[in-house]
Design an enzyme around this catalytic site. Structure first.
Site, PDB file in Angstrom:
ATOM      1  N   GLY A   1     -14.206 -22.162  -4.276  1.00  0.00           N
ATOM      2  CA  GLY A   1     -12.819 -22.610  -4.417  1.00  0.00           C
ATOM      3  C   GLY A   1     -12.225 -22.959  -3.072  1.00  0.00           C
ATOM      4  O   GLY A   1     -12.946 -23.312  -2.129  1.00  0.00           O
TER       5      GLY A   1
ATOM      6  N   ARG B   1       1.103 -14.363   2.037  1.00  0.00           N
ATOM      7  CA  ARG B   1       0.463 -14.213   3.347  1.00  0.00           C
ATOM      8  C   ARG B   1      -0.902 -14.929   3.359  1.00  0.00           C
ATOM      9  O   ARG B   1      -1.735 -14.690   2.502  1.00  0.00           O
ATOM     10  CB  ARG B   1       0.301 -12.728   3.704  1.00  0.00           C
ATOM     11  CG  ARG B   1       1.644 -12.082   4.031  1.00  0.00           C
ATOM     12  CD  ARG B   1       1.502 -10.616   4.365  1.00  0.00           C
ATOM     13  NE  ARG B   1       1.354  -9.804   3.174  1.00  0.00           N
ATOM     14  CZ  ARG B   1       1.296  -8.478   3.181  1.00  0.00           C
ATOM     15  NH1 ARG B   1       1.372  -7.817   4.323  1.00  0.00           N
ATOM     16  NH2 ARG B   1       1.178  -7.791   2.067  1.00  0.00           N
TER      17      ARG B   1
ATOM     18  N   CYS C   1      -5.339  -9.507   3.668  1.00  0.00           N
ATOM     19  CA  CYS C   1      -6.431  -8.642   4.145  1.00  0.00           C
ATOM     20  C   CYS C   1      -7.667  -9.381   4.642  1.00  0.00           C
ATOM     21  O   CYS C   1      -8.041  -9.223   5.806  1.00  0.00           O
ATOM     22  CB  CYS C   1      -6.817  -7.664   3.041  1.00  0.00           C
ATOM     23  SG  CYS C   1      -5.506  -6.480   2.704  1.00  0.00           S
TER      24      CYS C   1
ATOM     25  N   ASN D   1     -14.498  -5.352   2.965  1.00  0.00           N
ATOM     26  CA  ASN D   1     -13.807  -6.647   2.976  1.00  0.00           C
ATOM     27  C   ASN D   1     -14.696  -7.754   3.551  1.00  0.00           C
ATOM     28  O   ASN D   1     -14.632  -8.905   3.107  1.00  0.00           O
ATOM     29  CB  ASN D   1     -12.491  -6.551   3.753  1.00  0.00           C
ATOM     30  CG  ASN D   1     -11.390  -5.970   2.872  1.00  0.00           C
ATOM     31  OD1 ASN D   1     -11.616  -5.665   1.704  1.00  0.00           O
ATOM     32  ND2 ASN D   1     -10.203  -5.805   3.421  1.00  0.00           N
TER      33      ASN D   1
ATOM     34  N   ASP E   1      10.681   3.833   5.597  1.00  0.00           N
ATOM     35  CA  ASP E   1      10.483   2.502   6.172  1.00  0.00           C
ATOM     36  C   ASP E   1      11.536   2.279   7.250  1.00  0.00           C
ATOM     37  O   ASP E   1      12.536   2.991   7.313  1.00  0.00           O
ATOM     38  CB  ASP E   1      10.569   1.419   5.081  1.00  0.00           C
ATOM     39  CG  ASP E   1       9.737   0.191   5.435  1.00  0.00           C
ATOM     40  OD1 ASP E   1       8.695  -0.039   4.797  1.00  0.00           O
ATOM     41  OD2 ASP E   1      10.118  -0.541   6.386  1.00  0.00           O
TER      42      ASP E   1
ATOM     43  N   LEU F   1     -18.242 -14.560  -6.990  1.00  0.00           N
ATOM     44  CA  LEU F   1     -19.152 -15.693  -6.792  1.00  0.00           C
ATOM     45  C   LEU F   1     -18.442 -17.011  -7.102  1.00  0.00           C
ATOM     46  O   LEU F   1     -19.093 -17.990  -7.446  1.00  0.00           O
ATOM     47  CB  LEU F   1     -20.394 -15.543  -7.694  1.00  0.00           C
ATOM     48  CG  LEU F   1     -21.342 -14.384  -7.377  1.00  0.00           C
ATOM     49  CD1 LEU F   1     -22.541 -14.389  -8.317  1.00  0.00           C
ATOM     50  CD2 LEU F   1     -21.834 -14.445  -5.921  1.00  0.00           C
TER      51      LEU F   1
ATOM     52  N   VAL G   1       0.827  -1.204   0.000  1.00  0.00           N
ATOM     53  CA  VAL G   1       0.000   0.000   0.000  1.00  0.00           C
ATOM     54  C   VAL G   1       0.866   1.260   0.000  1.00  0.00           C
ATOM     55  O   VAL G   1       0.630   2.185  -0.776  1.00  0.00           O
ATOM     56  CB  VAL G   1      -0.969  -0.030   1.203  1.00  0.00           C
ATOM     57  CG1 VAL G   1      -1.679   1.302   1.369  1.00  0.00           C
ATOM     58  CG2 VAL G   1      -1.998  -1.141   1.000  1.00  0.00           C
TER      59      VAL G   1
ATOM     60  N   ARG H   1      -6.115  -3.821  -5.071  1.00  0.00           N
ATOM     61  CA  ARG H   1      -5.932  -5.276  -5.058  1.00  0.00           C
ATOM     62  C   ARG H   1      -4.517  -5.582  -5.529  1.00  0.00           C
ATOM     63  O   ARG H   1      -4.077  -5.017  -6.544  1.00  0.00           O
ATOM     64  CB  ARG H   1      -6.930  -5.958  -6.002  1.00  0.00           C
ATOM     65  CG  ARG H   1      -8.372  -5.785  -5.606  1.00  0.00           C
ATOM     66  CD  ARG H   1      -9.288  -6.018  -6.784  1.00  0.00           C
ATOM     67  NE  ARG H   1      -8.988  -5.087  -7.883  1.00  0.00           N
ATOM     68  CZ  ARG H   1      -9.519  -5.169  -9.106  1.00  0.00           C
ATOM     69  NH1 ARG H   1     -10.351  -6.135  -9.401  1.00  0.00           N
ATOM     70  NH2 ARG H   1      -9.203  -4.282 -10.043  1.00  0.00           N
TER      71      ARG H   1
HETATM   72  P1  NAD Z   1       3.263  -4.615   4.180  1.00  0.00           P
HETATM   73  O1  NAD Z   1       3.505  -5.562   5.285  1.00  0.00           O
HETATM   74  O2  NAD Z   1       3.459  -5.042   2.761  1.00  0.00           O
HETATM   75  O3  NAD Z   1       4.141  -3.302   4.391  1.00  0.00           O
HETATM   76  C1  NAD Z   1       4.203  -2.603   5.584  1.00  0.00           C
HETATM   77  C2  NAD Z   1       5.526  -1.848   5.616  1.00  0.00           C
HETATM   78  O4  NAD Z   1       5.508  -0.953   6.725  1.00  0.00           O
HETATM   79  C3  NAD Z   1       6.741  -2.752   5.790  1.00  0.00           C
HETATM   80  O5  NAD Z   1       7.693  -2.475   4.786  1.00  0.00           O
HETATM   81  C4  NAD Z   1       7.259  -2.371   7.191  1.00  0.00           C
HETATM   82  O6  NAD Z   1       8.663  -2.493   7.319  1.00  0.00           O
HETATM   83  C5  NAD Z   1       6.814  -0.919   7.261  1.00  0.00           C
HETATM   84  N1  NAD Z   1       6.808  -0.365   8.615  1.00  0.00           N
HETATM   85  C6  NAD Z   1       6.437  -0.929   9.791  1.00  0.00           C
HETATM   86  N2  NAD Z   1       6.603  -0.067  10.814  1.00  0.00           N
HETATM   87  C7  NAD Z   1       7.081   1.089  10.272  1.00  0.00           C
HETATM   88  C8  NAD Z   1       7.453   2.349  10.807  1.00  0.00           C
HETATM   89  N3  NAD Z   1       7.371   2.631  12.110  1.00  0.00           N
HETATM   90  N4  NAD Z   1       7.914   3.290   9.959  1.00  0.00           N
HETATM   91  C9  NAD Z   1       8.024   3.061   8.647  1.00  0.00           C
HETATM   92  N5  NAD Z   1       7.687   1.875   8.074  1.00  0.00           N
HETATM   93  C10 NAD Z   1       7.222   0.911   8.878  1.00  0.00           C
HETATM   94  O7  NAD Z   1       1.758  -4.097   4.382  1.00  0.00           O
HETATM   95  P2  NAD Z   1       0.681  -3.749   3.244  1.00  0.00           P
HETATM   96  O8  NAD Z   1       0.185  -4.979   2.591  1.00  0.00           O
HETATM   97  O9  NAD Z   1       1.212  -2.619   2.428  1.00  0.00           O
HETATM   98  O10 NAD Z   1      -0.513  -3.221   4.153  1.00  0.00           O
HETATM   99  C11 NAD Z   1      -0.425  -1.997   4.850  1.00  0.00           C
HETATM  100  C12 NAD Z   1      -1.799  -1.684   5.395  1.00  0.00           C
HETATM  101  O11 NAD Z   1      -2.730  -1.500   4.314  1.00  0.00           O
HETATM  102  C13 NAD Z   1      -2.414  -2.795   6.263  1.00  0.00           C
HETATM  103  O12 NAD Z   1      -3.191  -2.203   7.257  1.00  0.00           O
HETATM  104  C14 NAD Z   1      -3.302  -3.537   5.276  1.00  0.00           C
HETATM  105  O13 NAD Z   1      -4.367  -4.202   5.931  1.00  0.00           O
HETATM  106  C15 NAD Z   1      -3.820  -2.423   4.414  1.00  0.00           C
HETATM  107  N6  NAD Z   1      -4.205  -2.805   3.052  1.00  0.00           N
HETATM  108  C16 NAD Z   1      -3.479  -3.722   2.360  1.00  0.00           C
HETATM  109  C17 NAD Z   1      -3.843  -4.061   1.070  1.00  0.00           C
HETATM  110  C18 NAD Z   1      -3.065  -5.091   0.290  1.00  0.00           C
HETATM  111  O14 NAD Z   1      -3.583  -5.559  -0.728  1.00  0.00           O
HETATM  112  N7  NAD Z   1      -1.867  -5.459   0.689  1.00  0.00           N
HETATM  113  C19 NAD Z   1      -4.943  -3.441   0.472  1.00  0.00           C
HETATM  114  C20 NAD Z   1      -5.655  -2.496   1.193  1.00  0.00           C
HETATM  115  C21 NAD Z   1      -5.271  -2.174   2.490  1.00  0.00           C
END
Ligand code: NAD
Length: 432
Positions: free
Chosen positions: A256, A330, A263, A211, A30, A253, A11, A154
């Site tokens: 599977g 994941r 998520c 979701n 990060d 729909l 994200v 997505r």
């Molecule tokens: P991710 O695990 O891929 O990435 C998270 C990143 O944040 C990591 O690189 C981690 O090192 C970094 N991080 C952690 N603590 C930190 C800090 N203090 N400072 C800076 N960086 C830090 O996570 P993601 O899949 O990108 O998801 C992030 C959020 O978005 C979650 O809440 C998730 O539920 C939500 N989300 C994810 C998706 C998806 O498809 N992956 C879609 C919509 C929403």
């Protein structure tokens, strides 16, 4: 605008890259040293279609940079996005430690008015907590607003989804923050994408409701598929028959192996916990989660039903990632299914077009170079992830490579009659 994004994950990276593409100056922060060093060299931490190109272009234009330096990134920004991970804790709640750590840093280092944006998926009431943490850590008093701007991208089509979203949700309780957020997204709004402005709590709930609805549709179809198996009906035709009803629609729909990924699993569970904390029943969502877990057991039992004892049997997995077009493992159904089959004595050979390296870190299997290689000597083949390349395989060749000829279609992508015509026994979910 000057933007800082916390988190170089799916994200955070996509948000940072796309906001730079829209003309903003973006710093992405990060805590992962390797990730930041790699990104500076244009080495992507995961596969996401189109992301490398957009980052390369904006690095050259000096509109995006990557850093470990939270302090400077906070000082520089007008708008700060929190896009860090919110994983499931032991009780199924969203672990907000990473979000709160960022909030603490923002409080410590902010030097002027900032809009702080919760982009991570967080339970209702989190923005209030973020606000309290920032306030209690402020070294110098500065005004700020916390808004909720949940993300619906997505994996696999993340860049496209960010740039062409079905809607943008902005939850803001202050008009100043709302106006800044609306102006930030005006480039996307101009292309006809609606912005929905709500209060903060409503926006936080919209993400979980979205979701939970999608997960519910999947578990609904999986429960129907089990019924179809019992009575000899075809779930694909059931999906078609109900999906043509405008009130239902055709998407989400597919029966599977159930939903996985970063998520749906955690968000349904976090919603259940949050609802309970507020004294609400969450029985519908408890059933959705239970059906999803059960789906793997059901499929395992169907494999055992066909193969008998699994001791010494080799099973090929086609696809390992939680869904096609991503390397994300994941909560991938492949992990749980492999564990279940291995516990009964089976050996797993596996192949995935993008997720091999990630899969090696989280599951035990013999890595193969393609679908044909995986089929070598197999007593059964399981289609786990519906990558396009598995749709057009040479089944005559596979018949020669495999030891026994049975195909378990975990995503119902094949036509049973065509597979049978190639000399294989076909077992899908709810497919007669
Ligand atoms: P991710 O695990 O891929 O990435 C998270 C990143 O944040 C990591 O690189 C981690 O090192 C970094 N991080 C952690 N603590 C930190 C800090 N203090 N400072 C800076 N960086 C830090 O996570 P993601 O899949 O990108 O998801 C992030 C959020 O978005 C979650 O809440 C998730 O539920 C939500 N989300 C994810 C998706 C998806 O498809 N992956 C879609 C919509 C929403």
């Amino acid at each position: 605008m000057r933007i800082t994004v916390f988190g170089c994950g799916y994200v955070g990276l996509v948000t940072g890259a796309c906001l730079a593409e829209l003309g903003n100056n973006v710093i992405v922060v990060d805590v992962d040293k390797k990730r930041v060093a790699d990104l500076k060299k244009l080495k992507m931490p995961f596969y996401e279609f189109g992301m490398k190109e957009i980052i390369e272009k904006n690095l050259k234009a000096k509109r995006i940079s990557f850093t470990l330096d939270a302090k400077n990134a906070i000082k520089e920004a007008e708008v700060i996005f929190i896009a860090v991970n919110t994983p499931e804790d032991k009780e199924g709640r969203a672990n907000l430690t990473y979000v709160f750590n960022v909030a603490k840093s923002i409080g410590e280092f902010m030097n002027s008015y900032k809009v702080v944006v919760d982009k991570s998926t967080v339970p209702v009431g989190t923005a209030e907590k973020v606000q309290e943490i920032i306030l209690s850590n402020q070294k110098q008093k500065n005004a700020f607003d916390v808004v909720s701007n949940p993300e619906f991208l997505r994996e696999g089509t993340a860049v496209q989804d960010f740039m062409n979203p079905d809607r943008i949700i902005i939850g803001a309780d202050s008009s100043k923050a709302r106006d800044i957020m609306v102006s930030l997204y005006k480039g996307i709004e101009r292309t006809g994408r609606p912005i929905i402005v709500t209060d903060v709590k409503t926006a936080e709930i919209i993400k979980y409701a979205s979701n939970a609805m999608l997960s519910t549709r999947i578990s609904f179809m999986n429960q129907m598929a089990l019924f179809c198996d019992k009575v000899g009906a075809d779930i694909k035709m059931v999906a078609k028959g109900i999906g043509l009803d405008n009130r239902i629609g055709p998407r989400f729909l597919q029966a599977g192996l159930g939903y996985g990924g970063s998520c749906f699993v955690k968000d349904v569970r976090a919603l259940i916990q949050t609802m309970k904390e507020h004294g609400c029943e969450a029985d519908l969502f408890e059933a959705v989660d239970r059906i999803n877990v059960r789906q793997i057991h059901y499929f395992r039992d169907r494999i055992v039903e066909q193969l008998g004892s699994l001791k010494g049997k080799t099973i090929a997995f086609w696809g390992l990632a939680f869904k096609p077009k991503t390397s994300d493992m994941r909560n991938a159904p492949s992990i749980k299914l492999a564990e279940e089959l291995q516990a009964l004595g089976a050996k797993i050979r596996g192949y995935d077009p993008e997720a091999m390296e990630e899969a090696k870190k989280v599951m035990r299997f013999e890595p193969c170079k393609d679908a044909y290689d995986a089929a070598k000597g197999a007593h059964a083949i399981v289609l786990v992830t519906e990558w396009s390349e598995f749709r057009e395989l040479d089944f005559d060749r596979i018949r020669k490579l495999a030891k026994e000829h049975i195909l378990f279609d975990g995503r119902n992508i094949y036509h049973p009659a065509e597979i049978r015509a190639k000399g294989f026994k076909y077992v899908g979910l709810g497919r007669q």
